[in-house]
Structures are given as structure tokens and as C-alpha cells.
Design a protein around this motif. Structure first.
Motif, short mmCIF file in Angstrom:
data_model
loop_
_atom_site.label_atom_id
_atom_site.label_comp_id
_atom_site.label_asym_id
_atom_site.label_seq_id
_atom_site.Cartn_x
_atom_site.Cartn_y
_atom_site.Cartn_z
N PRO A 37 -4.74 1.51 -10.93
CA PRO A 37 -4.02 1.03 -9.74
C PRO A 37 -4.36 1.80 -8.46
N ALA A 38 -4.32 1.07 -7.37
CA ALA A 38 -4.39 1.70 -6.05
C ALA A 38 -3.05 2.33 -5.71
N SER A 71 -2.64 9.31 -12.16
CA SER A 71 -3.56 8.17 -12.28
C SER A 71 -4.39 7.96 -11.01
N GLY A 72 -4.22 8.83 -10.01
CA GLY A 72 -4.99 8.69 -8.78
C GLY A 72 -4.50 7.57 -7.88
N LYS A 93 -7.50 0.65 0.72
CA LYS A 93 -8.59 1.25 1.49
C LYS A 93 -8.81 2.70 1.05
N VAL A 94 -7.73 3.44 0.89
CA VAL A 94 -7.83 4.86 0.55
C VAL A 94 -8.43 5.08 -0.83
N THR A 95 -7.97 4.28 -1.80
CA THR A 95 -8.39 4.51 -3.20
C THR A 95 -9.64 3.73 -3.59
N GLY A 96 -9.96 2.67 -2.86
CA GLY A 96 -11.08 1.83 -3.25
C GLY A 96 -10.75 0.95 -4.45
N ARG A 97 -9.47 0.88 -4.81
CA ARG A 97 -9.03 0.04 -5.93
C ARG A 97 -8.26 -1.17 -5.41
N ARG A 98 -8.12 -2.19 -6.24
CA ARG A 98 -7.44 -3.42 -5.81
C ARG A 98 -6.07 -3.60 -6.45
#
Length: 425
Positions: A196-197, A228-229, A122-127
Motif C-alpha cells: 500500500p501507498a 510496510s512503508g 506520489k511519495v511512495t510510488g505505489r497505487r
């Protein structure tokens, strides 16, 4: 056929390794219905760091129950919850300069992991989530997706996705730089690895074979996650709560995970309780967006706060863990030197592996017959894993190690004898 064989599912496992019916337990001992006592080097798979029916925790629990203290309140505020949060702030966070929000998910470790994964995405918008070879994080679908063991994963019955498995510290050998390998994958737009999230890891892979991450490796993973965020999720469910010495297993590496998963011994008494610790800037769930019926088990709050206040206001237990760890390590090193084994672990989670990967199960069975409960770990149960209560008496610890030594001698003598007989034929 007894009632258990007739009625309980075939999925049961630990009762097959330790085939007796237990009746009572106290501190480091479990007693079966015939009165035979067993030294416990299993500690509820790490859920009983303070032993069975710890007197201090039991008295606090009995007083709370006898006073009609609230048992179930969902996420409503109770006196027991306020006390636990205050204990966490005073005993865990303030002395370490830590700042985390406390999220109460469902009552088990896998609930904490699922919460962490959901929040990171949810925080990163990544899966995609990067997990590691031989990692184990639970038996629900999200946790299974990031678990390495093929046998556990096969039980899902559906595709397990949105995760990338990367090599853990020393997975290949001590010289191979797995961090640079992961970094190269992430920097290469043609690697096929999605950004990556989160990274999720254990500092000591307990179920995966007692594989230990070095201080340097952990620090570099933390740096890579930040660069890498991605968020860094530390699964401290089995090796936290003092198992490696300090309360958190990652303290020695001087890193600050974005999310920390705790369960097992966090309640102190073997009662169901899990928490997910989240840095305030990542506390992104809206009210009710993530919940669960049994996320507010107040008797567990009582024993958890009592354990923190009784054992973690100073470093006495940490020092004791280090002293006992040296006793375990020395005994294992002596066995390994004699029988060509390898030893690994940190604190009071130690493992020994022999070239013959069938030996660990044989040693466990022999030890059980001699009055010791000790389990195995690793992809093929090839590692004998020692996991006693942190509070075990020194004499009992040494007696358990003596039983293991005898069980190793017995099985290796038997193994040598069998090979000699076969060779003669």
C-alpha cells in the motif's frame, strides 16, 4: 408543487428527512418560516461545532467583510492566511509538539482526502490504498473508491479501483484480531494484495454507524503502516475539531499520522474550508502540481483562526465536551438497557442501535415532529446518531435527549402494539 420540488434535483436528501423550510438559526436552534424552533442535534453534519451564527465568529467575519478584506486570492499570501497559519502553529502544533506543512486544497472534505491520496501515491510510488469496512471519505471518485457503502459507490458509474478494503476495529467481534489479519495479507506474496501507498481511516466512523477504533488498534495500525512503508492518513473531517474532546480525535492514542485531513468545522462557522496537514518530509508536490480555484477562501480563514484562538488556547471546551458526552452516554445507556439496544461513540458523537433496524429512521421522524433534528447513520441507517454543537447549553442538550427518549418510547410501544395485533389475528 413548490419551487424546490419543481427545480431542485431529485438527489436532495436531508430535506426529505427534515421537511420544513428553515429561515434563521442561532446557537443550537434552527427556526423555520412558520416560527417553529428545532433543537439541532445534527450541526450541519458536524460542520457547526460552535453552533449557528456563533457570536464571536460572526463579529470577526462582519468586521473583516466591512473592512473590505480580501475574499478570493487563490494561493496568494494575505493577512488572513498569515493569521490562520500563525494560529495553527501557536494553538495546535506547538503545544502538541507537532510539525506539519499546511496544504490548502479545494474547500471541501473530499478535496482534502483526494489531495492526501494523490500525495501518498506520489511519495511512495505505489497505487494501492488500504481503507476500512464502513469507512466514508467523500463523494468524488478517489474518495468513493476508499468508501465502503455500496449505495454511495454505485453512484460513481465507473470502476473504483486501486484500493483494498480491510476490516475495521471490531468489525467481526471484539475478539478477532483484524490487525494480524491485515499483516498476514501484506506479508504473503500470494495474497493478491499490493503493497500500500497508504492506510486511511477515521478514529470514529461517523457515517458508517458511529464505529469506534480502540487506542490499541490505532497504535497497531500506525506501526503496521510504518513497517510496510505506507503513509498513515487520518480522516478527521467529521470527528476532529473537538468532536471527541481534544481538538484531534487521535490524540488519545498518542499516534502521529503522516497526513491529516480536516474540513467541516475547521472554518468554525460553516463556511467552506479544508486543509491537508502533511509531515514536512512528505511535502512532495511541485509548485502548481496540485491546486484549485477556491483553495484560498479568506473569510473562512478569518473564522477558523478566530475559533482556534477563542476555543483552543486552553482545555475548557475539551472538558465541557467530556461532561456533555457523559450526559448523552448515560441517557443512551438507560434507553439501551430498557429496549435491548447497543450504544457506541466517543465524545459528542454518540449512536444507539436497536435490534429492529427500521427504528432509527422512525425515531428521527418522530423527534423532528417534536422539535428535534437528529439524523441516522450506518449502512442501512440503523443507528440514531447524536451530533449536537459542542457549545450547546446543558438544558438544551437534556431537552433534546428527553425528546429522543419520548420518540423511542412512542415507536417501541407502537411496534409492540402492532406485533400484538398481528399475532392476535
Amino acid at each position: 408543487m413548490n419551487i424546490v420540488d419543481r427545480m431542485e434535483s431529485n438527489v436532495r436528501s436531508y430535506c426529505r428527512s427534515f421537511p420544513t423550510t428553515f429561515k434563521t438559526a442561532k446557537d443550537h436552534l434552527m427556526i423555520d418560516e412558520s416560527g417553529k424552533a428545532y433543537i439541532d442535534f445534527f450541526a450541519g453534519a458536524g460542520s457547526l461545532n460552535y453552533g449557528h451564527n456563533n457570536e464571536t465568529l460572526k463579529n470577526a467575519l462582519l468586521e473583516y467583510i466591512s473592512g473590505d478584506g480580501i475574499t478570493h486570492a487563490l494561493d496568494m499570501t494575505t493577512v488572513a492566511k498569515k493569521r490562520l497559519l500563525q494560529s495553527m502553529q501557536d494553538v495546535l502544533f506547538a503545544p502538541r509538539g507537532m510539525d506539519y506543512k499546511v496544504l490548502f486544497p479545494g474547500p471541501t472534505g473530499t478535496n482534502s482526502v483526494e489531495t492526501a491520496l494523490k500525495l501518498a501515491r506520489k511519495v511512495t510510488g505505489r497505487r494501492n490504498v488500504i481503507s476500512f469496512t464502513n469507512g466514508f471519505h467523500g463523494m468524488t471518485l478517489g474518495s468513493l473508491a476508499i468508501t465502503g457503502n455500496s449505495g454511495k459507490r454505485a453512484g460513481a458509474g465507473v470502476s473504483l479501483h486501486d484500493t483494498t478494503h480491510m476490516p475495521f476495529c471490531d468489525y467481526f467481534d471484539a475478539e478477532t484480531d483484524t490487525i494480524s489479519m491485515i499483516e498476514n495479507y501484506l506479508e504473503d506474496n500470494s495474497s493478491g494484495i499490493d503493497k500500500p501507498a497508504a492506510f486511511i481511516l477515521e478514529t470514529v466512523q461517523a457515517e458508517g454507524g458511529v464505529n469506534v477504533a480502540s487506542k490499541t488498534w490505532l497504535r497497531r495500525i500506525a506501526e503496521l503502516a510504518k513497517a510496510s512503508g505506507a503513509l498513515l492518513i487520518l480522516d478527521d473531517i467529521q470527528v476532529g475539531c473537538g468532536r471527541t474532546g481534544p481538538f484531534f480525535s487521535f490524540e488519545f492514542a498518542d499516534i502521529e499520522p503522516d497526513i491529516i485531513c480536516l474540513s467541516k468545522s475547521f472554518s468554525g462557522y460553516g463556511l467552506p474550508l479544508a486543509v491537508t496537514l502533511v509531515k514536512p518530509e512528505f511535502d512532495a508536490f511541485k509548485p502548481g502540481e496540485h491546486n484549485g480555484t477556491f483553495r484560498g477562501h479568506n473569510p473562512s480563514f478569518v473564522t477558523a483562526s478566530t475559533a482556534l484562538e477563542a476555543y483552543w488556547r486552553d482545555d475548557r471546551l475539551s472538558k465541557e465536551v467530556h461532561e456533555k458526552a457523559r450526559i448523552i452516554k448515560d441517557a443512551f445507556l438507560e434507553m439501551a438497557d430498557r429496549y435491548d439496544g447497543s450504544v457506541r461513540g466517543r465524545g459528542m458523537i454518540q449512536g444507539i442501535e436497536f435490534p429492529d433496524h427500521t427504528l432509527a429512521n422512525k425515531i428521527s421522524r418522530t423527534a423532528f415532529g417534536r422539535g428535534l433534528i437528529v439524523e441516522t447513520a450506518g449502512p442501512n441507517d440503523e443507528v440514531l446518531k447524536v451530533l449536537p454543537p459542542l457549545t450547546i447549553e446543558y438544558d438544551a442538550l437534556k431537552e433534546g435527549l428527553r425528546i429522543i427518549t419520548e420518540a423511542i418510547h412512542e415507536n417501541l410501544r407502537s411496534d409492540v402494539s402492532t406485533k400484538t395485533t398481528v399475532g392476535a389475528k
